[in-house]
Motif scaffolding. Structure first.
Motif, PDB file in Angstrom:
ATOM      1  N   THR A   1       0.827  -1.206   0.000  1.00 15.01           N
ATOM      2  CA  THR A   1       0.000   0.000   0.000  1.00 15.01           C
ATOM      3  C   THR A   1       0.866   1.262   0.000  1.00 15.01           C
ATOM      4  O   THR A   1       0.490   2.273  -0.583  1.00 15.01           O
TER       5      THR A   1
ATOM      6  N   TRP B   1       4.797   0.000  -8.856  1.00 15.90           N
ATOM      7  CA  TRP B   1       3.472  -0.310  -8.318  1.00 15.90           C
ATOM      8  C   TRP B   1       2.756  -1.323  -9.208  1.00 15.90           C
ATOM      9  O   TRP B   1       2.127  -2.254  -8.717  1.00 15.90           O
TER      10      TRP B   1
ATOM     11  N   ILE C   1       3.786   1.506  -1.509  1.00 12.98           N
ATOM     12  CA  ILE C   1       4.254   1.629  -2.901  1.00 12.98           C
ATOM     13  C   ILE C   1       3.148   2.213  -3.769  1.00 12.98           C
ATOM     14  O   ILE C   1       3.392   3.086  -4.603  1.00 12.98           O
ATOM     15  N   ARG C   2       1.913   1.750  -3.546  1.00 16.86           N
ATOM     16  CA  ARG C   2       0.776   2.290  -4.298  1.00 16.86           C
ATOM     17  C   ARG C   2       0.586   3.784  -4.022  1.00 16.86           C
ATOM     18  O   ARG C   2       0.418   4.578  -4.945  1.00 16.86           O
TER      19      ARG C   2
ATOM     20  N   ARG D   1       1.263  -4.744  -7.895  1.00 20.45           N
ATOM     21  CA  ARG D   1      -0.175  -4.918  -8.111  1.00 20.45           C
ATOM     22  C   ARG D   1      -0.452  -6.218  -8.863  1.00 20.45           C
ATOM     23  O   ARG D   1      -1.364  -6.965  -8.531  1.00 20.45           O
TER      24      ARG D   1
ATOM     25  N   PHE E   1      -4.989   2.126  -9.775  1.00 18.29           N
ATOM     26  CA  PHE E   1      -4.922   2.356  -8.339  1.00 18.29           C
ATOM     27  C   PHE E   1      -6.120   1.690  -7.667  1.00 18.29           C
ATOM     28  O   PHE E   1      -7.222   2.222  -7.664  1.00 18.29           O
TER      29      PHE E   1
ATOM     30  N   SER F   1       3.230   5.887  -5.617  1.00 18.77           N
ATOM     31  CA  SER F   1       2.986   5.931  -7.055  1.00 18.77           C
ATOM     32  C   SER F   1       1.877   6.924  -7.400  1.00 18.77           C
ATOM     33  O   SER F   1       1.991   7.715  -8.343  1.00 18.77           O
TER      34      SER F   1
END
Length: 182
Positions: free
Chosen positions: A40, A102, A42-43, A106, A148, A46
């Motif tokens: 999360t 990301w 890293i997300r 993901r 996302f 990003s």
């Protein structure tokens, strides 16, 4: 009979505060506040990098799908921008690398999720809800989810992003003013 005239009061336009744009150092602090190793984090890094370096609005970023990203060319296609208009924005190599990381994380998490769902369907059992390791998801399945999303594949909401930005605000005086405009 008296004709009564009623004075109608015009509503005053609500005064808005001028935008308080973050400095480069504040954006770096905002990104550092997000974890470097947790998925999360890293997300979130990003998303912040994409918002800041491309100038996208939050809702525009949240409606992006992998097909809208041309990271090698440094281009992002926004299909439903403000006013229903589509546009293409540029993205520098640094931000593209952060987004690429990301997308890699993901892909691994969505692959595990889909494999777990398939196993549940075949065996009729409930999932443990934990994600340990796994392979990447296929390109076809990869495109079904927004760029996302949560680790379970659900899209993020603009309210959750605004809360994230408010919690990670680099200066104490910003905490009461709402999310910082990137």
């Amino acid at each position: 009979m008296y004709a009564r005239t009623v004075a109608t009061e015009r509503k005053r336009p609500r005064r808005r505060l001028p935008p308080d744009v973050l400095t480069d150092a504040e954006v770096c602090a905002l990104m550092r506040a997000c974890g470097r190793h947790a998925p999360t984090g890293i997300r979130n890094r990003s998303l912040i990098a994409l918002l800041y370096r491309s100038g996208l609005r939050i809702n525009e970023a949240l409606t992006l799908y992998p097909k809208d990203l041309e990271l090698a060319d440094g281009a992002v296609r926004v299909l439903n921008g403000k006013g229903g208009r589509s546009r293409t924005v540029g993205l520098d190599a640094g931000a593209a690398a952060i987004v690429e990381r990301w997308l890699d994380v993901r892909s691994r998490y969505l692959g595990l999720l889909l494999r777990e769902c398939r196993d549940e369907t075949l065996s009729g059992r409930k999932s443990s809800g934990t994600v340990n390791s796994g392979s990447k998801v296929s390109r076809e399945t990869f495109g079904r989810y927004p760029v996302f999303c949560t680790l379970r594949g659900n899209p993020l909401t603009s309210a959750s992003v605004r809360r994230l930005l408010k919690r990670r605000a680099p200066r104490p005086d910003r905490a009461n003013r709402g999310p910082p405009p990137l």
